[in-house]
Design an enzyme around this catalytic site. Structure first.
Site, short mmCIF file in Angstrom:
data_model
loop_
_atom_site.label_atom_id
_atom_site.label_comp_id
_atom_site.label_asym_id
_atom_site.label_seq_id
_atom_site.Cartn_x
_atom_site.Cartn_y
_atom_site.Cartn_z
CE LYS A 22 -1.86 3.03 1.98
NZ LYS A 22 -1.70 4.46 1.61
CD GLU B 29 12.86 0.48 9.64
OE1 GLU B 29 13.36 1.39 10.34
OE2 GLU B 29 13.48 -0.53 9.30
CB CYS C 139 12.93 8.24 8.70
SG CYS C 139 13.93 7.18 7.65
CD GLU D 195 10.42 12.68 12.14
OE1 GLU D 195 9.24 12.31 12.28
OE2 GLU D 195 11.31 11.99 11.61
#
Ligand code: NAD
Length: 481
Positions: free
Chosen positions: A177, A252, A286, A383
């Site tokens: 997906k 992750e 990331c 973040e």
């Protein structure tokens, strides 16, 4: 360059078809804000069909292949990826908004994953275990079954390569997906797999919204393992959904990864890594290094040199191939500028600029270097996922480690120092899935296990570790007297 396939279809059992509802979603070019095509809005009905096709593949042609034959298919897929480098790079640049050179690097990385996992497919072995007299005991590494793969928009090709590549190598059948914001190269990957000769159902791709297709995939009882890359919030939902089926997940997630610069560091060598690891893909990475910790004795010098580098950085349309492109969406731009509004004027040490020819509808943010913040400031803790780095001073190794480990994340860290003892001490002490000594990121490293601790997630992808994660270990104990 127009994609060579219909972008508004889903790929199930080796065939392109409309999704069950026939509904589509717009795909936007972040460099202009304009629509570049439509993608299918897959829903749970399509995910059901994809899982069914994957199951059939496991008990059919795909399940009967030897490990060497699976490896050969993956290697062929890698060759096809390379043969389509220009088209894939242009697609990724347009869809994600990343400079063309960075998009080309992602194509090469995808090909490398196919080559690496193609070569590794027949090299994953079990063990024989010394046991009681009269017994022979050994282990088998078997496919899990149907694996689900939910990927984000920032590095579609790289993340598909590391997760789907490893899962296919181990003989699983995959349902992928991709993200609704950028999924052209995921569709291209499916078509290249078809061309490479993968049996129908080995790989199925269903684009759609996270809350619809993504949620349906992560909660599907027919899935044996979910690999998710994305935000912490969504990761929690995915893990909770998989838990109801007692299914393992690889998460992750994000990071606030630090680089520690000691006074004895080779600054000429460090500088490009300090800056580029924060600005690559406009900071939407990331493993972006968004915190730069510098020993106080050289804090001013590092600040000045990074500031000079920032002032030369230009954000421009992806195809102009400058330092950085736009952010993925208006929403992402709003999030990043919202964070920047928290910084005081004196804390904005340096800024890059937006190219004067950049289209007004694009989601550009000029890179910003921040300093003068406390380590527990929101800007130094959360973040941001944009072209923003924070400089923080420290006085000694103890303080450096404490600041570095002082966020909920733990994805990547690096140490810049010529002192071997310090390198070894910090490599052990830093809370991260990867620690780099006098470098950062090692150029991507298809071969190097990658993943996080804490809010950065759990499980490992890349390298051989991913193959273990995408397989099930069986112990066979034979009593023969
Ligand atoms: P996101 O979590 O919103 O979306 C990621 C994927 O999850 C998309 O495919 C989305 O459609 C899907 N999704 C959304 N809601 C879902 C749900 N309820 N159930 C199942 N799937 C759902 O993340 P994003 O905004 O696309 O990406 C940004 C975040 O991802 C950042 O925090 C970044 O750090 C993280 N990220 C991490 C890595 C890594 O390797 N650790 C890589 C890239 C991005």
């Amino acid at each position: 360059m127009k994609p060579w396939f219909d972008t508004d279809k889903i790929f199930i059992a080796g065939r392109w078809m409309p999704c069950a509802s026939n509904a589509t979603l717009p795909l936007q070019d972040p460099s202009t804000g304009g629509e570049i095509g439509r993608i299918a809005r897959g829903t749970s009905e399509d995910i059901d069909a994809a899982v069914e096709a994957a199951r059939a593949a496991l008990s059919g042609d795909w399940g009967r292949l030897t490990a060497a034959e699976r490896g050969r298919l993956l290697s062929r897929l890698g060759t096809l990826v390379l043969e389509h480098t220009d088209a894939l790079a242009e697609m990724e640049a347009t869809d994600v908004g990343k400079p063309l050179t960075q998009a080309r690097a992602d194509v090469i990385a995808l090909a490398r994953y196919c080559e690496f996992y193609g070569g590794a497919a027949d090299k994953v072995m079990g063990e024989t275990i010394p046991y009681l007299d009269g017994y022979t005991v050994y282990t088998l590494r078997e496919p899990i079954g149907v694996t689900g793969h939910i990927v984000p928009w920032n590095y579609p090709m790289q993340i598909i390569g590391r997760s789907v590549g490893a899962a296919l190598a181990m003989g699983n059948a995959c349902v992928l997906k991709p993200a609704e914001e950028a999924c052209l190269t995921a569709l291209a990957f499916a078509d290249l797999a078809r061309m490479a000769g993968f049996p129908p159902g080995a790989l199925n791709v269903v684009p759609g919204l996270g809350a619809e297709a993504g949620a349906a995939l992560s909660s599907h009882p027919g899935i044996g393992h979910v690999s998710f890359t994305g935000s912490v919030g969504t990761g929690r939902l995915v893990q909770a959904a998989a838990a109801r089926n007692v299914v393992p997940v690889t998460l992750e997630l994000g990071g606030k990864s630090p680089q520690l610069v000691f006074a004895d560091a080779d600054l000429d060598a460090a500088l490009p890594f300090l800056v580029n690891a924060g600005l690559q893909n406009a900071g939407q990475t990331c493993s972006a290094s968004s915190r730069i910790l510098v020993e106080r004795r050289r804090f001013e010098e590092v600040t000045d040199r990074m500031a000079a580098a920032y002032r030369a950085k230009v954000a421009a349309p992806a195809m102009a191939d400058r330092d950085l492109g736009p952010l993925i969406s208006a929403r992402q731009k709003e999030i990043v500028t919202g964070y920047l509004d928290l910084a005081g004027q004196g804390q904005r040490v340096a800024e890059g600029r937006i190219d004067e020819d950049a289209p007004g509808g694009g989601h550009y943010v000029a890179p910003v270097l921040l300093a003068g913040l406390a380590p527990d400031d929101r800007l130094a803790q959360e973040e941001i996922f944009g072209p923003v780095q924070v400089l923080l001073p420290f006085d000694d190794e103890e303080e450096a480690a404490s600041i570095a480990n002082g966020t909920p994340y733990g994805l990547v860290a690096s140490v810049w120092s010529c002192d071997g003892g310090r390198q070894m001490r910090l490599a052990k002490r830093l809370r991260a899935g990867q620690v780099f000594l006098n470098n950062y990121g090692a150029g991507g490293g298809v071969e190097l296990p990658f993943g996080g601790t804490g809010h950065s997630g759990h499980g490992r992808e890349k390298g051989f570790e991913a193959l273990y994660g995408f397989s099930s270990l069986k112990t066979v104990a034979a009593r023969h007297g």
